[in-house]
Motif scaffolding. Structure first.
Motif, PDB file in Angstrom:
ATOM      1  N   ARG A   1       0.844  -1.191   0.000  1.00 34.08           N
ATOM      2  CA  ARG A   1       0.000   0.000   0.000  1.00 34.08           C
ATOM      3  C   ARG A   1       0.896   1.263   0.000  1.00 34.08           C
ATOM      4  O   ARG A   1       0.669   2.208  -0.751  1.00 34.08           O
ATOM      5  CB  ARG A   1      -0.895  -0.003   1.252  1.00 34.08           C
ATOM      6  CG  ARG A   1      -2.116   0.889   1.154  1.00 34.08           C
ATOM      7  CD  ARG A   1      -2.847   1.008   2.474  1.00 34.08           C
ATOM      8  NE  ARG A   1      -1.965   1.354   3.585  1.00 34.08           N
ATOM      9  CZ  ARG A   1      -1.450   2.563   3.774  1.00 34.08           C
ATOM     10  NH1 ARG A   1      -1.737   3.526   2.927  1.00 34.08           N
ATOM     11  NH2 ARG A   1      -0.632   2.808   4.788  1.00 34.08           N
ATOM     12  N   ALA A   2       1.962   1.224   0.841  1.00 34.63           N
ATOM     13  CA  ALA A   2       2.875   2.374   0.895  1.00 34.63           C
ATOM     14  C   ALA A   2       3.563   2.565  -0.455  1.00 34.63           C
ATOM     15  O   ALA A   2       3.705   3.695  -0.946  1.00 34.63           O
ATOM     16  CB  ALA A   2       3.907   2.181   1.991  1.00 34.63           C
ATOM     17  N   ASP A   3       3.964   1.424  -1.080  1.00 36.25           N
ATOM     18  CA  ASP A   3       4.603   1.492  -2.410  1.00 36.25           C
ATOM     19  C   ASP A   3       3.675   2.179  -3.402  1.00 36.25           C
ATOM     20  O   ASP A   3       4.083   3.020  -4.203  1.00 36.25           O
ATOM     21  CB  ASP A   3       4.918   0.084  -2.941  1.00 36.25           C
ATOM     22  CG  ASP A   3       6.220  -0.428  -2.329  1.00 36.25           C
ATOM     23  OD1 ASP A   3       6.841   0.349  -1.569  1.00 36.25           O
ATOM     24  OD2 ASP A   3       6.578  -1.592  -2.609  1.00 36.25           O
ATOM     25  N   GLU A   4       2.419   1.742  -3.332  1.00 33.89           N
ATOM     26  CA  GLU A   4       1.417   2.247  -4.281  1.00 33.89           C
ATOM     27  C   GLU A   4       1.236   3.759  -4.088  1.00 33.89           C
ATOM     28  O   GLU A   4       1.206   4.528  -5.047  1.00 33.89           O
ATOM     29  CB  GLU A   4       0.089   1.503  -4.058  1.00 33.89           C
ATOM     30  CG  GLU A   4      -1.001   1.819  -5.053  1.00 33.89           C
ATOM     31  CD  GLU A   4      -0.576   1.587  -6.512  1.00 33.89           C
ATOM     32  OE1 GLU A   4      -1.188   2.210  -7.373  1.00 33.89           O
ATOM     33  OE2 GLU A   4       0.378   0.793  -6.767  1.00 33.89           O
ATOM     34  N   GLU A   5       1.185   4.175  -2.798  1.00 36.80           N
ATOM     35  CA  GLU A   5       1.022   5.610  -2.509  1.00 36.80           C
ATOM     36  C   GLU A   5       2.208   6.397  -3.054  1.00 36.80           C
ATOM     37  O   GLU A   5       2.060   7.443  -3.658  1.00 36.80           O
ATOM     38  CB  GLU A   5       0.951   5.826  -0.994  1.00 36.80           C
ATOM     39  CG  GLU A   5      -0.450   6.114  -0.526  1.00 36.80           C
ATOM     40  CD  GLU A   5      -0.534   6.260   0.982  1.00 36.80           C
ATOM     41  OE1 GLU A   5       0.490   6.569   1.617  1.00 36.80           O
ATOM     42  OE2 GLU A   5      -1.634   6.043   1.504  1.00 36.80           O
ATOM     43  N   ARG A   6       3.425   5.804  -2.808  1.00 35.35           N
ATOM     44  CA  ARG A   6       4.634   6.476  -3.276  1.00 35.35           C
ATOM     45  C   ARG A   6       4.621   6.602  -4.805  1.00 35.35           C
ATOM     46  O   ARG A   6       4.961   7.628  -5.367  1.00 35.35           O
ATOM     47  CB  ARG A   6       5.860   5.668  -2.823  1.00 35.35           C
ATOM     48  CG  ARG A   6       7.020   6.576  -2.507  1.00 35.35           C
ATOM     49  CD  ARG A   6       8.200   5.941  -1.842  1.00 35.35           C
ATOM     50  NE  ARG A   6       8.335   4.527  -1.934  1.00 35.35           N
ATOM     51  CZ  ARG A   6       8.199   3.683  -0.930  1.00 35.35           C
ATOM     52  NH1 ARG A   6       7.874   4.160   0.263  1.00 35.35           N
ATOM     53  NH2 ARG A   6       8.356   2.381  -1.074  1.00 35.35           N
ATOM     54  N   ARG A   7       4.155   5.506  -5.441  1.00 33.22           N
ATOM     55  CA  ARG A   7       4.127   5.506  -6.906  1.00 33.22           C
ATOM     56  C   ARG A   7       3.177   6.593  -7.419  1.00 33.22           C
ATOM     57  O   ARG A   7       3.505   7.344  -8.339  1.00 33.22           O
ATOM     58  CB  ARG A   7       3.668   4.122  -7.393  1.00 33.22           C
ATOM     59  CG  ARG A   7       4.024   3.812  -8.828  1.00 33.22           C
ATOM     60  CD  ARG A   7       3.363   2.534  -9.285  1.00 33.22           C
ATOM     61  NE  ARG A   7       1.918   2.534  -9.105  1.00 33.22           N
ATOM     62  CZ  ARG A   7       1.081   3.236  -9.858  1.00 33.22           C
ATOM     63  NH1 ARG A   7       1.524   3.978 -10.831  1.00 33.22           N
ATOM     64  NH2 ARG A   7      -0.222   3.198  -9.619  1.00 33.22           N
ATOM     65  N   GLN A   8       2.003   6.671  -6.745  1.00 37.06           N
ATOM     66  CA  GLN A   8       1.027   7.669  -7.184  1.00 37.06           C
ATOM     67  C   GLN A   8       1.564   9.089  -6.972  1.00 37.06           C
ATOM     68  O   GLN A   8       1.400   9.976  -7.808  1.00 37.06           O
ATOM     69  CB  GLN A   8      -0.279   7.505  -6.414  1.00 37.06           C
ATOM     70  CG  GLN A   8      -1.124   6.366  -6.967  1.00 37.06           C
ATOM     71  CD  GLN A   8      -2.391   6.163  -6.173  1.00 37.06           C
ATOM     72  OE1 GLN A   8      -2.737   6.977  -5.342  1.00 37.06           O
ATOM     73  NE2 GLN A   8      -3.066   5.059  -6.434  1.00 37.06           N
ATOM     74  N   LEU A   9       2.244   9.270  -5.812  1.00 37.87           N
ATOM     75  CA  LEU A   9       2.822  10.580  -5.496  1.00 37.87           C
ATOM     76  C   LEU A   9       3.845  10.975  -6.558  1.00 37.87           C
ATOM     77  O   LEU A   9       3.872  12.097  -7.050  1.00 37.87           O
ATOM     78  CB  LEU A   9       3.510  10.496  -4.131  1.00 37.87           C
ATOM     79  CG  LEU A   9       3.501  11.784  -3.325  1.00 37.87           C
ATOM     80  CD1 LEU A   9       2.080  12.099  -2.895  1.00 37.87           C
ATOM     81  CD2 LEU A   9       4.400  11.643  -2.102  1.00 37.87           C
ATOM     82  N   LEU A  10       4.678   9.984  -6.901  1.00 36.68           N
ATOM     83  CA  LEU A  10       5.720  10.209  -7.897  1.00 36.68           C
ATOM     84  C   LEU A  10       5.102  10.578  -9.233  1.00 36.68           C
ATOM     85  O   LEU A  10       5.561  11.492  -9.928  1.00 36.68           O
ATOM     86  CB  LEU A  10       6.549   8.922  -8.035  1.00 36.68           C
ATOM     87  CG  LEU A  10       8.046   9.144  -8.166  1.00 36.68           C
ATOM     88  CD1 LEU A  10       8.582   9.683  -6.858  1.00 36.68           C
ATOM     89  CD2 LEU A  10       8.737   7.832  -8.538  1.00 36.68           C
ATOM     90  N   ALA A  11       4.020   9.817  -9.576  1.00 34.22           N
ATOM     91  CA  ALA A  11       3.358  10.073 -10.853  1.00 34.22           C
ATOM     92  C   ALA A  11       2.790  11.484 -10.867  1.00 34.22           C
ATOM     93  O   ALA A  11       2.897  12.211 -11.862  1.00 34.22           O
ATOM     94  CB  ALA A  11       2.244   9.047 -11.070  1.00 34.22           C
ATOM     95  N   ARG A  12       2.204  11.892  -9.694  1.00 38.13           N
ATOM     96  CA  ARG A  12       1.641  13.244  -9.632  1.00 38.13           C
ATOM     97  C   ARG A  12       2.750  14.293  -9.763  1.00 38.13           C
ATOM     98  O   ARG A  12       2.610  15.288 -10.452  1.00 38.13           O
ATOM     99  CB  ARG A  12       0.894  13.436  -8.311  1.00 38.13           C
ATOM    100  CG  ARG A  12      -0.551  12.944  -8.381  1.00 38.13           C
ATOM    101  CD  ARG A  12      -1.402  13.634  -7.345  1.00 38.13           C
ATOM    102  NE  ARG A  12      -0.987  13.314  -5.992  1.00 38.13           N
ATOM    103  CZ  ARG A  12      -1.406  12.250  -5.304  1.00 38.13           C
ATOM    104  NH1 ARG A  12      -2.247  11.396  -5.860  1.00 38.13           N
ATOM    105  NH2 ARG A  12      -0.989  12.035  -4.084  1.00 38.13           N
TER     106      ARG A  12
END
Ligand code: ADP
Length: 525
Positions: free
Chosen positions: A132-143
């Protein structure tokens, strides 16, 4: 209030060994506080089919299956369910492979036979949390990447748009470092893009006053816009180009703020007005020279006609006498026009003697009112003067201001109506002394108001045309005001009347000029 029931975790177990599967089920049942719904696949193909149709919270994946072995099991499973947290199950023999799987993205691995329920529960919990943390980080990075791309796109758009603009544009950051220079600015500086670059302090370039002196760094337009937040509009400066040539530029410097009021920097826009300036200078010289040259023959005509009229022989035919009087009147009118032209040319070229001294403007207002009174009475007009009780002190060149006020009062008298009212008001407002000359004459149309202070401008098609005039009175008023650091403008409603205002900077309370205070004449106006 009872807390909402916790949703059971749906876990996919890909395990061919029924004994191991049962053990895992038992261990999961024992994990305190964990409710698990276990779905089992005996082969990789079945597992892949499950993840294709059903969402899972995590997967426990045995690497040795009937239809797949080793790292390939993990790779294929991960490709099919990229977002799913995977905990790899390995035997002692393939622990190395399990480590490779973790390096390739598995959340964790457990060695069969060395697992208990606590370990299993913790591994699953961490795996889900980590994913879940990975996914959040990925989304943050994408943003972040999207925002970065948008910023770059905006910067490219800005460069493209500003690059097309014919005016030079320089943008500086709050520290005064140049962050953007468009092509026109580089051309005006005469620099081929290398020397005048973003990242340089603005002050290093040769911006000069119109008198040709360099600006102190803090007074450069960009520095002023940054330091005080002021906008400098349509100012004129000189620019020393890279080749040493000096051009006259006109431009504006404006601070730029973000929505929240944060200072982002300042923008300087400018254009080359050298040709226009030269033309204006030539025109001024021409007027000054022509006026000067006309004065002597005009004086001769006036003097000669004066002498003839004073020594008129007896029996001079009346027609001849009339002609001589006409010549004298026309010569007088012409010499007034020439005087106005010369005065304006001198004022504009700043060649007029200029001796500002602190004066009480109330006295001056009284003098000009008395001077115009006879003309006002001739047309049955009513003239009133309103001045404040306290002195209104300003540093003025008295003859220049008197002349400007007489021009305004003279216009009100000339263009006002017979029997109309004329008012001269003096007031002190903030840091300005303001003279207002109001009449209830025909007024001036909005289009004419915009041009009325231009040299020779006289509105067409009005009765005002019938009045003798040169169109130089108002330009003299404005130039005189500006020479004093003041301003002149008009407020008029056609059919109702006009108010002309002349504003001058008030003298500071304890001005050093006070020592030179001229004696107040007729202060009791
Ligand atoms: P002049 O009076 O010699 O024509 P000015 O520059 O003083 O030159 O004025 C320009 C023109 O503005 C005048 O010709 C007149 O048409 C108009 N004007 C000036 N003052 C007034 C006024 N108080 N009321 C109406 N028109 C005015």
């Amino acid at each position: 209030m009872t807390p909402p029931p916790v949703r059971p975790l749906t876990i996919l177990l890909v395990e061919d060994n029924p004994g191991d599967a049962r053990l895992i089920q038992l261990m999961l049942d024992e994990v305190a506080g964990l409710r698990v719904q276990l779905v089992r696949a005996e082969r990789l193909a079945t597992g892949l089919a499950f993840v294709a149709v059903q969402p899972f919270d995590a997967a426990l994946l045995d690497l040795s299956l009937p239809d797949s072995h080793g790292l390939a099991t993990f790779t294929r499973f991960q490709q099919a369910a990229p977002g799913l947290p995977i905990v790899v199950l390995s035997g002692l023999a393939d622990e190395q492979v399990a480590l490779h799987a973790v390096a390739a993205g598995a959340q964790d691995y457990l060695v069969k036979g060395q697992v208990d329920s606590t370990l299993l529960g913790r591994a699953l919990g961490y795996a889900i949390e980590r994913k879940r943390a990975d996914e959040e980080r990925r989304q943050l990075l994408a943003r972040e990447e999207a925002a970065h791309a948008a910023t770059e796109r905006l910067a490219a758009e800005r460069a493209a748009v500003l690059g097309q603009i014919a005016d030079g544009v320089l943008i500086a950051d709050p520290a005064g470092q140049i962050t953007f220079v468009n092509g026109a600015a580089q051309r005006l500086y005469g620099m081929a893009g290398v020397e005048l670059q973003a990242g340089q302090p603005f002050g290093m370039h040769d911006l000069l006053t119109t008198a040709g002196t360099p600006y102190p760094l803090a007074e450069l337009p960009i520095a002023r816009a940054l330091a005080s937040g002021e906008t400098i509009s349509d100012a004129e400066w000189c620019l020393r180009r890279a080749n040493g040539a000096i051009i006259t530029i006109q431009g504006s410097a404006t601070p730029v703020y973000a929505d929240g009021g944060l200072l982002l920097g300042a923008v300087l826009t400018f254009r080359d007005v050298t040709a226009r300036r030269d033309l204006a200078r030539q025109r001024e010289d021409f007027f000054a020279n022509a006026s000067h040259d006309l004065r002597t023959p005009l004086a001769a005509i006036k003097a000669s006609t004066g002498v003839i009229l004073a020594n008129e022989p007896p029996g001079m035919p009346p027609a001849l006498h009339r002609m001589l009087t006409n010549i004298e009147a026309a010569a007088g009118e012409m010499s007034r026009l020439v005087d106005d032209l010369l005065e304006l040319a001198r004022l504009e070229a700043q060649k007029t003697a200029f001796h500002p001294l602190v004066n009480d403007l109330r006295a001056l207002a009284g003098r000009v009112t008395r001077a115009i009174e006879p003309l006002v009475l001739e047309r049955g007009q009513h003239l009133t003067l309103n001045v404040p009780a306290a002195p209104v002190l300003a540093a003025i060149d008295t003859p220049l201001i008197e002349r400007a006020l007489l021009n305004l009062l003279g216009n009100a008298q000339k263009y006002g109506r017979d029997g109309g009212s004329i008012r001269l008001d003096l007031s002190a407002q903030r840091d300005e002394a303001i003279f207002s000359v109001a009449d209830d004459g025909p007024g001036i149309s909005t289009e004419d108001q915009e041009r009325i202070f231009e040299r020779f401008y006289r509105p067409s098609g009005t009765s005002a045309r019938a009045v003798v005039g040169s169109g130089l009175g108002l330009p003299i008023v404005r130039t005189t005001a500006e020479r004093h650091g003041g301003r002149a403008w008009i407020e008029s409603t056609p059919g109702v009347g006009s108010i002309f205002r002349l504003a001058l900077p008030l003298a500071p309370p304890h001005s050093p000029c006070d020592d030179a205070l001229t004696p107040l004449q007729g202060a009791s106006v």
